[in-house]
Write a protein that holds these residues in place. Structure first.
Motif, PDB file in Angstrom:
ATOM      1  N   VAL A  17     -21.058 -72.968   7.823  1.00 24.84           N
ATOM      2  CA  VAL A  17     -20.027 -72.320   7.018  1.00 24.84           C
ATOM      3  C   VAL A  17     -18.647 -72.656   7.539  1.00 24.84           C
ATOM      4  CG1 VAL A  17     -21.547 -70.411   6.364  1.00 24.84           C
ATOM      5  CG2 VAL A  17     -20.053 -70.156   8.358  1.00 24.84           C
ATOM      6  N   ARG A  19     -14.981 -70.805   7.738  1.00 28.55           N
ATOM      7  CA  ARG A  19     -14.390 -69.462   7.616  1.00 28.55           C
ATOM      8  C   ARG A  19     -13.093 -69.417   8.408  1.00 28.55           C
ATOM      9  NH1 ARG A  19     -18.907 -66.285  11.279  1.00 28.55           N
ATOM     10  NH2 ARG A  19     -18.157 -67.007  13.287  1.00 28.55           N
ATOM     11  N   VAL A  26     -16.933 -65.761   4.709  1.00 24.72           N
ATOM     12  CA  VAL A  26     -17.221 -67.184   4.531  1.00 24.72           C
ATOM     13  C   VAL A  26     -16.412 -67.729   3.355  1.00 24.72           C
ATOM     14  CG1 VAL A  26     -19.032 -68.825   3.922  1.00 24.72           C
ATOM     15  CG2 VAL A  26     -19.517 -66.956   5.515  1.00 24.72           C
ATOM     16  N   THR A  29     -19.962 -72.603   2.057  1.00 23.19           N
ATOM     17  CA  THR A  29     -21.278 -72.688   2.680  1.00 23.19           C
ATOM     18  C   THR A  29     -21.874 -74.060   2.397  1.00 23.19           C
ATOM     19  OG1 THR A  29     -21.611 -70.330   2.291  1.00 23.19           O
ATOM     20  CG2 THR A  29     -23.565 -71.638   2.746  1.00 23.19           C
TER      21      THR A  29
END
Length: 78
Positions: A17, A19, A26, A29
């Motif tokens: 992910v 982030r 998130v 993905t």
């Protein structure tokens, strides 16, 4: 999107992910199948880093108005 530090993390389930460093939320993905991981000889995290890097660059270009979508409906991705 405000400027912040981004991090790439491989979660315990193998999902990778993108982030914000200060947030657990998130943004993107990415998942590789077992076949893809085998084909990439365990280098799937490096491939993910490259994919996220290009994606962030493209997002910056979009936010600067460099790209505009003219048509409605689904797009064919190549």
């Amino acid at each position: 999107m405000p400027t912040s530090f981004l991090e790439i993390v491989e979660l315990p389930d193998g999902t990778i992910v993108l982030r914000r460093a200060e947030d657990e939320g998130v943004l993107v993905t990415l998942g590789f199948s077992d076949d893809a991981k085998t084909f990439l000889q365990g280098q799937h995290v490096e491939i993910a880093k490259a994919m996220f890097n290009i994606g962030v660059q493209m997002a910056g270009r979009v936010s600067e108005g460099e790209f505009e979508r003219d048509e409605e409906g689904p797009q064919t991705l190549h």
